[in-house]
Structures are given as structure tokens and as C-alpha cells.
Motif scaffolding. Structure first.
Motif, short mmCIF file in Angstrom:
data_model
loop_
_atom_site.label_atom_id
_atom_site.label_comp_id
_atom_site.label_asym_id
_atom_site.label_seq_id
_atom_site.Cartn_x
_atom_site.Cartn_y
_atom_site.Cartn_z
N THR A 77 0.85 -1.19 0.00
CA THR A 77 0.00 0.00 0.00
C THR A 77 0.89 1.24 0.00
N PHE A 78 0.36 2.30 -0.57
CA PHE A 78 1.08 3.57 -0.64
C PHE A 78 0.07 4.69 -0.71
N LYS A 79 0.50 5.90 -0.36
CA LYS A 79 -0.39 7.05 -0.35
C LYS A 79 -0.02 8.01 -1.47
N VAL A 80 -1.06 8.53 -2.13
CA VAL A 80 -0.86 9.52 -3.19
C VAL A 80 -1.71 10.75 -2.86
N LYS A 81 -1.23 11.90 -3.30
CA LYS A 81 -1.99 13.14 -3.12
C LYS A 81 -2.95 13.26 -4.29
N GLN A 82 -4.21 13.55 -3.96
CA GLN A 82 -5.25 13.64 -4.97
C GLN A 82 -5.94 14.99 -4.86
N LYS A 83 -6.25 15.58 -6.01
CA LYS A 83 -6.93 16.87 -6.01
C LYS A 83 -8.22 16.75 -6.80
N ASP A 84 -9.35 16.96 -6.13
CA ASP A 84 -10.67 16.94 -6.76
C ASP A 84 -11.21 18.36 -6.74
N GLY A 85 -11.15 19.03 -7.87
CA GLY A 85 -11.59 20.43 -7.91
C GLY A 85 -10.68 21.26 -7.04
N TRP A 86 -11.21 21.73 -5.91
CA TRP A 86 -10.42 22.52 -4.97
C TRP A 86 -10.05 21.73 -3.74
N TYR A 87 -10.51 20.49 -3.63
CA TYR A 87 -10.27 19.68 -2.44
C TYR A 87 -9.06 18.78 -2.65
N GLU A 88 -8.09 18.92 -1.76
CA GLU A 88 -6.90 18.08 -1.82
C GLU A 88 -6.94 17.08 -0.68
N SER A 89 -6.58 15.82 -0.98
CA SER A 89 -6.58 14.78 0.05
C SER A 89 -5.48 13.78 -0.24
N GLU A 90 -5.24 12.94 0.73
CA GLU A 90 -4.26 11.87 0.58
C GLU A 90 -5.02 10.55 0.55
N VAL A 91 -4.83 9.79 -0.52
CA VAL A 91 -5.59 8.56 -0.74
C VAL A 91 -4.64 7.37 -0.66
N THR A 92 -5.09 6.32 0.02
CA THR A 92 -4.30 5.10 0.10
C THR A 92 -4.65 4.20 -1.08
N GLN A 93 -3.64 3.76 -1.80
CA GLN A 93 -3.82 2.84 -2.91
C GLN A 93 -3.00 1.59 -2.64
N ALA A 94 -3.27 0.55 -3.41
CA ALA A 94 -2.56 -0.72 -3.24
C ALA A 94 -2.10 -1.23 -4.59
N ALA A 95 -1.13 -2.12 -4.56
CA ALA A 95 -0.62 -2.74 -5.79
C ALA A 95 -0.12 -4.14 -5.46
N TRP A 96 -0.34 -5.04 -6.39
CA TRP A 96 0.27 -6.37 -6.32
C TRP A 96 1.55 -6.31 -7.14
N VAL A 97 2.69 -6.54 -6.50
CA VAL A 97 3.99 -6.37 -7.15
C VAL A 97 4.79 -7.66 -7.05
#
Length: 165
Positions: free
Chosen positions: A66-86
């Protein structure tokens, strides 16, 4: 009797009030329309590469990170946790797959169903994928799992945006 080319007092007031009202309405509506449309007109910034794991920790068996990415929706910025099978394939190439099933968006797991030990399995509707993310024919998913853009720098694996295979 009034001449045909003359404007009556009633018509003059009607035209004047309509024009002033339209001007005022446009003055109020245009900023609201601009406010609503502005995020759509802005160019979306691509997701930056995020450090996920050291390359030395990768094996030929898929591991979930799992890792966190910064996401911007319009004017709202948040940190979202995503996952990957590696994992590393037979040639030593790194494969990073999205865990999101292409059927209905459920999360797939590796080797959790005893009937299919070396496949990704989606518990929602029994969707299956091979190790490389290809959907198994005859199961609900109609497309392979997405793959992450990847890059290795200084012994670390960086992942970017998931794209279709």
C-alpha cells in the motif's frame, strides 16, 4: 394618435426594465457558471511517482503493497491510500498490478481460493485473473487488471498512475 415609428411610454419602460434585468441576471450568473466550470477547464496534473518498496524485497510471488498519493478533486486536496500487487516475473522484470477488479471494482487477492491457487481471485462474483493480470475467459471480468507505471531509482520501486493493459 401616435406615429407608427414612435415608441410608447409603456414599450420604452418594458424594454428598459428587461434590459436592466437581463444585465443584472448576467452579472449574477456568470461568476457562478465560471465557479462551476473552472475545475473542468484546468488541466489535470498527472500523479507523481511514489516510492513503494525497496527492489530487493520483491520476489516472484505477488505481494501486496500500500502507498499514499496526493489527490486533487476540484479545490479539495486529500491523501488517498492505494494498493498494488507487485512481483518479479521469470525475466526479472517488475510487474505492478492494480488490485481493482475490472468487473465491478471489488478488490482481488492472490491465491486466496484453494480451487485456483495461482490466480488472482475476486470474491464478489468469482472473477479470476492469471498471474500476469489477464482475465480468465468465462469469468465475469471482461478486461485484464490495470498496470501501474513504474520506475526504479536508487534501489526503490516508484509507482505512478494505473493504466489499462
Amino acid at each position: 394618435m401616435a406615429n407608427k415609428d414612435e415608441v410608447s411610454r409603456r414599450q420604452f419602460l418594458n424594454y428598459t426594465l428587461t434590459g436592466v434585468g437581463g444585465f443584472m441576471a448576467a452579472g449574477m450568473l456568470l461568476p457562478m457558471v465560471r465557479f462551476a466550470i473552472d475545475p473542468v477547464l484546468k488541466e489535470g496534473a498527472g500523479q507523481d511517482m511514489v516510492a513503494v518498496v525497496e527492489e530487493s524485497k520483491l520476489t516472484q510471488e505477488p505481494q501486496r503493497f500500500t502507498f499514499k498519493v496526493k489527490q486533487k478533486d476540484g479545490w479539495y486536496e486529500s491523501e488517498v491510500t492505494q494498493a498494488a500487487w507487485v512481483y518479479k516475473d521469470k525475466n526479472g522484470e517488475i510487474v505492478a498490478l492494480s488490485p481493482i477488479c475490472k468487473h465491478l471494482g471489488c478488490t482481488v487477492d492472490w491465491a486466496t481460493n484453494p480451487a485456483y491457487p495461482n490466480q488472482f481471485f475476486c470474491p464478489c462474483h468469482a472473477g479470476r485473473y492469471t498471474k500476469d493480470g489477464t482475465n480468465v475467459p468465462g469469468t465475469p471480468p471482461l478486461a485484464p487488471l490495470d498496470v501501474y507505471k513504474k520506475e526504479v531509482k536508487d534501489g526503490k520501486l516508484y509507482l505512478g498512475q494505473a493504466v489499462p493493459q
